[in-house]
Design an enzyme around this catalytic site. Structure first.
Site, PDB file in Angstrom:
ATOM      1  N   LYS A   1      49.014  69.490 -21.973  1.00 52.14           N
ATOM      2  CA  LYS A   1      50.440  69.358 -22.262  1.00 52.14           C
ATOM      3  C   LYS A   1      51.158  69.487 -20.924  1.00 52.14           C
ATOM      4  CE  LYS A   1      53.731  69.033 -25.327  1.00 52.14           C
ATOM      5  NZ  LYS A   1      54.012  67.814 -26.108  1.00 52.14           N
ATOM      6  N   ASP A  56      40.291  75.170 -29.288  1.00 51.61           N
ATOM      7  CA  ASP A  56      40.123  75.872 -30.568  1.00 51.61           C
ATOM      8  C   ASP A  56      40.755  75.053 -31.692  1.00 51.61           C
ATOM      9  OD1 ASP A  56      39.556  78.010 -32.385  1.00 51.61           O
ATOM     10  OD2 ASP A  56      41.658  78.594 -32.248  1.00 51.61           O
ATOM     11  N   ASP A  76      49.389  66.502 -28.356  1.00 52.79           N
ATOM     12  CA  ASP A  76      50.047  66.136 -29.620  1.00 52.79           C
ATOM     13  C   ASP A  76      49.666  64.715 -30.016  1.00 52.79           C
ATOM     14  OD1 ASP A  76      51.455  65.330 -27.356  1.00 52.79           O
ATOM     15  OD2 ASP A  76      53.444  65.802 -28.136  1.00 52.79           O
ATOM     16  N   ASP A 119      38.885  72.441 -34.994  1.00 53.07           N
ATOM     17  CA  ASP A 119      39.019  72.551 -36.459  1.00 53.07           C
ATOM     18  C   ASP A 119      39.406  71.192 -37.039  1.00 53.07           C
ATOM     19  OD1 ASP A 119      38.421  75.324 -36.458  1.00 53.07           O
ATOM     20  OD2 ASP A 119      39.912  75.714 -38.014  1.00 53.07           O
ATOM     21  N   TYR A 151      43.365  82.919 -23.785  1.00 52.46           N
ATOM     22  CA  TYR A 151      42.438  83.886 -24.380  1.00 52.46           C
ATOM     23  C   TYR A 151      42.175  85.110 -23.503  1.00 52.46           C
ATOM     24  CZ  TYR A 151      41.193  81.157 -28.512  1.00 52.46           C
ATOM     25  OH  TYR A 151      41.214  80.520 -29.728  1.00 52.46           O
TER      26      TYR A 151
HETATM   27  C1  IPM Z   1      36.450  79.909 -32.933  1.00 52.98           C
HETATM   28  C2  IPM Z   1      37.266  81.041 -33.504  1.00 52.98           C
HETATM   29  C3  IPM Z   1      37.521  82.107 -32.455  1.00 52.98           C
HETATM   30  C4  IPM Z   1      38.373  81.490 -31.361  1.00 52.98           C
HETATM   31  C5  IPM Z   1      38.179  83.390 -32.975  1.00 52.98           C
HETATM   32  C6  IPM Z   1      37.412  83.993 -34.122  1.00 52.98           C
HETATM   33  C7  IPM Z   1      38.333  84.422 -31.894  1.00 52.98           C
HETATM   34  O1  IPM Z   1      38.444  80.564 -34.064  1.00 52.98           O
HETATM   35  O2  IPM Z   1      35.330  80.159 -32.457  1.00 52.98           O
HETATM   36  O3  IPM Z   1      36.895  78.753 -32.986  1.00 52.98           O
HETATM   37  O4  IPM Z   1      39.605  81.499 -31.438  1.00 52.98           O
HETATM   38  O5  IPM Z   1      37.777  80.976 -30.410  1.00 52.98           O
HETATM   39 MN    MN Z   2      38.545  78.376 -34.101  1.00 53.56          MN
END
Ligand code: IPM
Ligand code: MN
Ligand code: NAD
Length: 359
Positions: free
Chosen positions: A195, A252, A228, A256, A144
């Site tokens: 990894k 990140d 993985d 999700d 990042y």
């Molecule tokens: C998150 C988002 C951000 C990230 C983006 C919007 C920059 O996906 O907070 O998870 O990648 O950290």
């Molecule tokens: Mn995210």
């Protein structure tokens, strides 16, 4: 600012941002107000509309004075989401959201993964109660940092290099944060995922640092899994996890996946923390442009994030009230459609606010 402090209130900077960010933050503020937590809110209009109007992302970005003001004048920052198709470069999200994470040095991104009810559980072979762990994502380094080079654009020799920066200080502090969080919350295990079989240089450092910090916490079981394999295990057998610590990019992605284990992105909360400094709180989800302005977005991720903020500010009683109200809403299906209810954003928040006020 003097007045809020005099009245014993903690000042919160509120950045609703873009798309559904605006709706879920309005919803969460209603719940925070119902909780009677001693807070004073100041709203900022930072986001795509402001950027398109006058080119400002976060005022005082360039010389960092905007971040110093946030640190000086506010106990916490509460953010909705940043991202708008009218700003394809995403520069405003980068400067506002990643700006806060980086320039305020909020190195630990804490993202709990907790499935509150069987109705939200996407797994047929696990119980909802078995999905209860915390992901600690490094938040100031890694892929990042936006460093690298790009040469030969459009030619067969084109080369794009994106650098992955990992410092001993950066890795060590987030790994230590994960162990300390485990101890504080009575959790018994910390797993580091990387990894290192491929990224031998960067994740070799993670391996060495993780082993040395783990040795300081003999009461906590330390283990490792390649990322993985971890993704597979998060779906196959999530009950094995307690605290997971990882780098920025993997964090990140796996959060999700973690959101899906909680009933979707609309449910997932997060905190961006530097202990002792002004920290920032935002739901895991984005601005969801197709949902924006329709009163359809699930506000629970933002409301649970507000509860994390209260807990961080030492307002445990108010925080717990909100968590109880969320649970009640989920159990009674007084929720938005993404989690099985029939309410809009506003009505879903109003139900939770009512429960909180009554508690
Ligand atoms: C998150 C988002 C951000 C990230 C983006 C919007 C920059 O996906 O907070 O998870 O990648 O950290
Ligand atoms: Mn995210
Ligand atoms: P998103 O999180 O906005 O949406 C992904 C999916 O989840 C969509 O189907 C959306 O409808 C659903 N969803 C998300 N939040 C929801 C909620 N509260 N209730 C119900 N459904 C919900 O991710 P995306 O579509 O990849 O990104 C959209 C924009 O948001 C992009 O500009 C992206 O960069 C940005 N983004 C910002 C943040 C942030 O500010 N923290 C996080 C992620 C993405």
């Amino acid at each position: 600012m003097g007045r809020a402090a005099e009245q014993g209130k903690k000042r919160i900077a509120v950045v609703p941002g873009d798309g559904i960010g605006k709706e879920v933050i309005a919803a969460a503020l209603e719940v925070l107000r119902a909780s009677d937590a001693p807070l004073a809110f100041t709203e900022f209009d930072w986001g795509a509309d402001r950027y398109l109007k006058d080119g400002t992302t976060l005022p005082g970005y360039a010389d960092e004075s905007g971040f110093r003001t946030l640190e000086r004048d506010f106990a916490a920052v509460f953010v909705g989401a940043l991202g708008d198709p009218r700003v394809p470069s995403n520069v405003h999200a980068k400067e506002i959201l990643l700006g806060m994470r980086f320039k305020m040095d909020l190195y630990a991104n804490v993202r709990p993964v907790k499935c509150l009810d069987e109705s939200l559980n996407p797994l047929k072979h696990a119980k909802a109660g078995e999905i209860d762990f915390v992901i600690v994502r490094e938040n100031t380094e890694g892929l990042y940092v936006d460093r690298g080079s790009h040469t030969g654009e459009g030619t067969p020799q084109e080369m794009a290099i994106q650098e992955d920066v990992n410092t001993r200080k950066g890795v060590e502090r987030v790994v230590r944060y994960a162990f300390e969080l485990a101890v504080r919350h009575g959790r018994k295990k910390v797993l580091m995922t990387d990894k290192s079989n491929v990224m031998t240089i960067a994740h070799g450092l993670w391996q060495r640092v993780f082993k040395s910090v783990a040795a300081e916490f003999p009461q906590v079981t330390a283990s490792h899994m390649y990322v993985d394999a971890l993704c597979m295990q998060m779906v196959r057998d999530p009950k094995q996890f307690d605290v997971i610590v990882t780098n920025n990019m993997f964090g990140d992605i796996i959060t999700d996946l973690g959101a899906a284990l909680q009933g979707g992105l609309g449910m997932a909360a997060s905190a961006n923390v530097h202990p002792g400094k002004t920290s920032m709180f935002e739901p895991v989800h984005g601005s969801a442009p197709p949902l924006a302005g329709k009163d359809q977005a699930n506000p629970i991720g933002a409301i649970a994030t507000a509860a994390m903020m209260l807990a961080h500010l030492g307002l445990a009683k108010e925080s717990e009230k909100i968590d109880r109200a969320i649970l009640e809403a989920v159990r009674q299906k007084k929720t938005t459609a993404d989690v099985g209810g029939a309410l809009g954003t506003k009505a879903s928040a109003a139900f939770i606010a009512e429960q909180v006020a009554r508690d």
